[in-house]
Design a protein around this motif. Structure first.
Motif, PDB file in Angstrom:
ATOM      1  N   ARG A  37     -38.125 -14.097 -53.282  1.00 38.40           N
ATOM      2  CA  ARG A  37     -37.099 -13.723 -52.314  1.00 38.40           C
ATOM      3  C   ARG A  37     -37.153 -12.222 -52.042  1.00 38.40           C
ATOM      4  O   ARG A  37     -37.484 -11.434 -52.911  1.00 38.40           O
ATOM      5  CB  ARG A  37     -35.712 -14.093 -52.832  1.00 38.40           C
ATOM      6  N   PHE A  38     -36.778 -11.863 -50.828  1.00 34.94           N
ATOM      7  CA  PHE A  38     -36.714 -10.462 -50.443  1.00 34.94           C
ATOM      8  C   PHE A  38     -35.708 -10.302 -49.312  1.00 34.94           C
ATOM      9  O   PHE A  38     -35.288 -11.290 -48.691  1.00 34.94           O
ATOM     10  CB  PHE A  38     -38.101  -9.920 -50.052  1.00 34.94           C
ATOM     11  N   SER A  39     -35.300  -9.081 -49.068  1.00 32.31           N
ATOM     12  CA  SER A  39     -34.318  -8.795 -48.009  1.00 32.31           C
ATOM     13  C   SER A  39     -34.960  -7.945 -46.925  1.00 32.31           C
ATOM     14  O   SER A  39     -35.844  -7.123 -47.197  1.00 32.31           O
ATOM     15  CB  SER A  39     -33.119  -8.037 -48.574  1.00 32.31           C
ATOM     16  N   THR A  40     -34.497  -8.130 -45.712  1.00 29.66           N
ATOM     17  CA  THR A  40     -34.899  -7.276 -44.595  1.00 29.66           C
ATOM     18  C   THR A  40     -33.631  -6.769 -43.928  1.00 29.66           C
ATOM     19  O   THR A  40     -32.570  -7.398 -44.015  1.00 29.66           O
ATOM     20  CB  THR A  40     -35.752  -8.041 -43.556  1.00 29.66           C
ATOM     21  N   VAL A  41     -33.736  -5.632 -43.268  1.00 31.14           N
ATOM     22  CA  VAL A  41     -32.624  -5.073 -42.515  1.00 31.14           C
ATOM     23  C   VAL A  41     -33.115  -4.835 -41.095  1.00 31.14           C
ATOM     24  O   VAL A  41     -34.123  -4.152 -40.886  1.00 31.14           O
ATOM     25  CB  VAL A  41     -32.119  -3.749 -43.141  1.00 31.14           C
ATOM     26  N   GLU A  42     -32.402  -5.405 -40.144  1.00 34.67           N
ATOM     27  CA  GLU A  42     -32.702  -5.187 -38.737  1.00 34.67           C
ATOM     28  C   GLU A  42     -31.660  -4.235 -38.193  1.00 34.67           C
ATOM     29  O   GLU A  42     -30.466  -4.456 -38.351  1.00 34.67           O
ATOM     30  CB  GLU A  42     -32.651  -6.503 -37.964  1.00 34.67           C
ATOM     31  N   GLN A  43     -32.130  -3.163 -37.565  1.00 35.98           N
ATOM     32  CA  GLN A  43     -31.218  -2.161 -37.056  1.00 35.98           C
ATOM     33  C   GLN A  43     -31.531  -1.910 -35.585  1.00 35.98           C
ATOM     34  O   GLN A  43     -32.699  -1.832 -35.198  1.00 35.98           O
ATOM     35  CB  GLN A  43     -31.374  -0.863 -37.850  1.00 35.98           C
ATOM     36  N   MET A  44     -30.477  -1.794 -34.782  1.00 39.33           N
ATOM     37  CA  MET A  44     -30.662  -1.522 -33.371  1.00 39.33           C
ATOM     38  C   MET A  44     -31.224  -0.104 -33.202  1.00 39.33           C
ATOM     39  O   MET A  44     -30.671   0.844 -33.752  1.00 39.33           O
ATOM     40  CB  MET A  44     -29.337  -1.625 -32.627  1.00 39.33           C
ATOM     41  N   GLN A  45     -32.316   0.012 -32.468  1.00 36.55           N
ATOM     42  CA  GLN A  45     -32.923   1.321 -32.226  1.00 36.55           C
ATOM     43  C   GLN A  45     -32.321   1.901 -30.954  1.00 36.55           C
ATOM     44  O   GLN A  45     -32.440   1.306 -29.887  1.00 36.55           O
ATOM     45  CB  GLN A  45     -34.444   1.190 -32.078  1.00 36.55           C
ATOM     46  N   LEU A  46     -31.662   3.022 -31.067  1.00 32.56           N
ATOM     47  CA  LEU A  46     -31.079   3.719 -29.935  1.00 32.56           C
ATOM     48  C   LEU A  46     -32.055   4.815 -29.533  1.00 32.56           C
ATOM     49  O   LEU A  46     -32.399   5.669 -30.357  1.00 32.56           O
ATOM     50  CB  LEU A  46     -29.731   4.308 -30.346  1.00 32.56           C
ATOM     51  N   THR A  47     -32.531   4.797 -28.294  1.00 32.70           N
ATOM     52  CA  THR A  47     -33.478   5.812 -27.850  1.00 32.70           C
ATOM     53  C   THR A  47     -32.853   6.664 -26.755  1.00 32.70           C
ATOM     54  O   THR A  47     -31.976   6.210 -26.009  1.00 32.70           O
ATOM     55  CB  THR A  47     -34.791   5.192 -27.329  1.00 32.70           C
ATOM     56  N   VAL A  48     -33.316   7.903 -26.673  1.00 32.15           N
ATOM     57  CA  VAL A  48     -32.834   8.855 -25.679  1.00 32.15           C
ATOM     58  C   VAL A  48     -33.915   9.040 -24.627  1.00 32.15           C
ATOM     59  O   VAL A  48     -35.070   9.314 -24.961  1.00 32.15           O
ATOM     60  CB  VAL A  48     -32.479  10.210 -26.332  1.00 32.15           C
ATOM     61  N   LEU A  49     -33.533   8.878 -23.370  1.00 30.01           N
ATOM     62  CA  LEU A  49     -34.435   9.101 -22.248  1.00 30.01           C
ATOM     63  C   LEU A  49     -34.247  10.540 -21.795  1.00 30.01           C
ATOM     64  O   LEU A  49     -33.206  10.909 -21.258  1.00 30.01           O
ATOM     65  CB  LEU A  49     -34.125   8.121 -21.109  1.00 30.01           C
ATOM     66  N   LYS A  50     -35.262  11.361 -22.036  1.00 27.10           N
ATOM     67  CA  LYS A  50     -35.186  12.789 -21.723  1.00 27.10           C
ATOM     68  C   LYS A  50     -35.412  12.995 -20.233  1.00 27.10           C
ATOM     69  O   LYS A  50     -35.922  12.127 -19.534  1.00 27.10           O
ATOM     70  CB  LYS A  50     -36.204  13.556 -22.553  1.00 27.10           C
ATOM     71  N   ARG A  51     -35.056  14.166 -19.729  1.00 28.65           N
ATOM     72  CA  ARG A  51     -35.222  14.468 -18.305  1.00 28.65           C
ATOM     73  C   ARG A  51     -36.680  14.404 -17.878  1.00 28.65           C
ATOM     74  O   ARG A  51     -36.989  14.086 -16.733  1.00 28.65           O
ATOM     75  CB  ARG A  51     -34.647  15.849 -17.995  1.00 28.65           C
ATOM     76  N   VAL A 100     -30.532   5.698 -23.773  1.00 31.16           N
ATOM     77  CA  VAL A 100     -29.448   6.558 -23.328  1.00 31.16           C
ATOM     78  C   VAL A 100     -30.026   7.745 -22.582  1.00 31.16           C
ATOM     79  O   VAL A 100     -30.852   8.474 -23.143  1.00 31.16           O
ATOM     80  CB  VAL A 100     -28.640   7.084 -24.539  1.00 31.16           C
ATOM     81  N   PRO A 101     -29.607   7.980 -21.334  1.00 36.82           N
ATOM     82  CA  PRO A 101     -30.040   9.211 -20.663  1.00 36.82           C
ATOM     83  C   PRO A 101     -29.528  10.424 -21.440  1.00 36.82           C
ATOM     84  O   PRO A 101     -28.412  10.412 -21.970  1.00 36.82           O
ATOM     85  CB  PRO A 101     -29.376   9.117 -19.284  1.00 36.82           C
ATOM     86  N   ALA A 102     -30.337  11.467 -21.523  1.00 31.78           N
ATOM     87  CA  ALA A 102     -29.996  12.652 -22.321  1.00 31.78           C
ATOM     88  C   ALA A 102     -28.653  13.248 -21.909  1.00 31.78           C
ATOM     89  O   ALA A 102     -27.893  13.700 -22.769  1.00 31.78           O
ATOM     90  CB  ALA A 102     -31.102  13.692 -22.210  1.00 31.78           C
ATOM     91  N   ASN A 103     -28.336  13.227 -20.607  1.00 31.70           N
ATOM     92  CA  ASN A 103     -27.064  13.831 -20.207  1.00 31.70           C
ATOM     93  C   ASN A 103     -25.872  13.019 -20.724  1.00 31.70           C
ATOM     94  O   ASN A 103     -24.803  13.569 -20.932  1.00 31.70           O
ATOM     95  CB  ASN A 103     -26.989  14.024 -18.693  1.00 31.70           C
ATOM     96  N   GLU A 104     -26.040  11.716 -20.980  1.00 36.61           N
ATOM     97  CA  GLU A 104     -24.960  10.910 -21.549  1.00 36.61           C
ATOM     98  C   GLU A 104     -24.682  11.318 -22.997  1.00 36.61           C
ATOM     99  O   GLU A 104     -23.547  11.217 -23.461  1.00 36.61           O
ATOM    100  CB  GLU A 104     -25.291   9.418 -21.476  1.00 36.61           C
ATOM    101  N   VAL A 105     -25.722  11.757 -23.703  1.00 33.92           N
ATOM    102  CA  VAL A 105     -25.518  12.239 -25.071  1.00 33.92           C
ATOM    103  C   VAL A 105     -24.633  13.486 -25.027  1.00 33.92           C
ATOM    104  O   VAL A 105     -23.682  13.616 -25.804  1.00 33.92           O
ATOM    105  CB  VAL A 105     -26.864  12.530 -25.773  1.00 33.92           C
ATOM    106  N   LEU A 110     -19.095  16.153 -25.673  1.00 32.88           N
ATOM    107  CA  LEU A 110     -18.027  16.984 -25.107  1.00 32.88           C
ATOM    108  C   LEU A 110     -16.625  16.506 -25.490  1.00 32.88           C
ATOM    109  O   LEU A 110     -15.781  17.319 -25.872  1.00 32.88           O
ATOM    110  CB  LEU A 110     -18.149  17.045 -23.583  1.00 32.88           C
ATOM    111  N   GLY A 111     -16.357  15.210 -25.412  1.00 34.14           N
ATOM    112  CA  GLY A 111     -15.014  14.699 -25.710  1.00 34.14           C
ATOM    113  C   GLY A 111     -14.558  14.990 -27.126  1.00 34.14           C
ATOM    114  O   GLY A 111     -13.509  15.619 -27.330  1.00 34.14           O
ATOM    115  N   PRO A 112     -15.330  14.552 -28.134  1.00 31.15           N
ATOM    116  CA  PRO A 112     -14.908  14.830 -29.512  1.00 31.15           C
ATOM    117  C   PRO A 112     -14.871  16.323 -29.839  1.00 31.15           C
ATOM    118  O   PRO A 112     -14.040  16.764 -30.629  1.00 31.15           O
ATOM    119  CB  PRO A 112     -15.961  14.123 -30.363  1.00 31.15           C
ATOM    120  N   LEU A 113     -15.750  17.094 -29.215  1.00 32.47           N
ATOM    121  CA  LEU A 113     -15.771  18.536 -29.481  1.00 32.47           C
ATOM    122  C   LEU A 113     -14.514  19.203 -28.910  1.00 32.47           C
ATOM    123  O   LEU A 113     -13.948  20.095 -29.526  1.00 32.47           O
ATOM    124  CB  LEU A 113     -17.040  19.169 -28.906  1.00 32.47           C
ATOM    125  N   ARG A 114     -14.075  18.737 -27.744  1.00 30.67           N
ATOM    126  CA  ARG A 114     -12.845  19.283 -27.150  1.00 30.67           C
ATOM    127  C   ARG A 114     -11.660  19.010 -28.078  1.00 30.67           C
ATOM    128  O   ARG A 114     -10.815  19.865 -28.275  1.00 30.67           O
ATOM    129  CB  ARG A 114     -12.600  18.684 -25.775  1.00 30.67           C
TER     130      ARG A 114
END
Length: 164
Positions: A37-51, A100-105, A110-114
């Motif tokens: 027996r063994f375990s695997t972990v599947e994780q959603m890969q979030l990528t950033v689309l740069k300009r 995710v487009p880079a400007n969305e990052v 901005l919101g949490p920093l404000r």
């Protein structure tokens, strides 16, 4: 899925569980050949689309580092920055982005920093929005003041209630 012990491809899922934050799935598997027996972990890969059109994996630390520069000399702790980074990542994942487009990052920062520190927010916004003059700062400060006047004060800023 290859068995990590015998490299056989005949494996079977015994159990699947979603992590607390919903960002990963842990699967318990068994090998049809060696029966281990063994375990695997599947994780959603979030990528950033740069300009430039290039993509790269989202790096929470880069978001924290950008906010840290804006917070230099401000009363913001490393724990505050770590929470900000988690909030940014949770926001982006919660919106269902695969790329995710880079400007969305930047917008997600901005919101949490404000909420964390208005001066740091102004510093970050001045770079992110490419302020070119003092008028740009004045307009942003006027917007902050207008929002502050319509929103209720935070818990620490409220007047104490006395009975007497």
């Amino acid at each position: 899925m290859h068995c990590p012990y015998c490299r056989n491809t005949d494996t079977r899922v015994l159990d699947s569980r979603v992590s607390d934050d919903g960002g990963a799935i842990r699967r318990r598997r068994t090998c049809g050949e060696c029966k281990r027996r063994f375990s695997t972990v599947e994780q959603m890969q979030l990528t950033v689309l740069k300009r430039s059109g290039a993509t790269e994996p989202f790096d929470r630390q880069k978001a924290i580092d950008g906010a840290r520069k804006a917070c230099k000399g401000r009363p913001v702790t490393e724990d505050d920055l770590a929470c900000l980074g988690q909030t940014v990542e949770d926001t982006l994942r919660g919106e269902g982005w695969a790329e995710v487009p880079a400007n969305e990052v930047g917008l997600a920062i901005l919101g949490p920093l404000r909420a964390l520190d208005e001066v740091a927010y102004l510093r970050f916004a001045s770079v992110y929005h490419a302020f070119e003059s003092a008028e740009d700062f004045e307009a942003e400060i006027a917007m902050l003041r207008a929002e502050r006047s319509v929103s209720p004060p935070r818990e620490a800023e409220r007047e104490p209630v006395t009975t007497g």
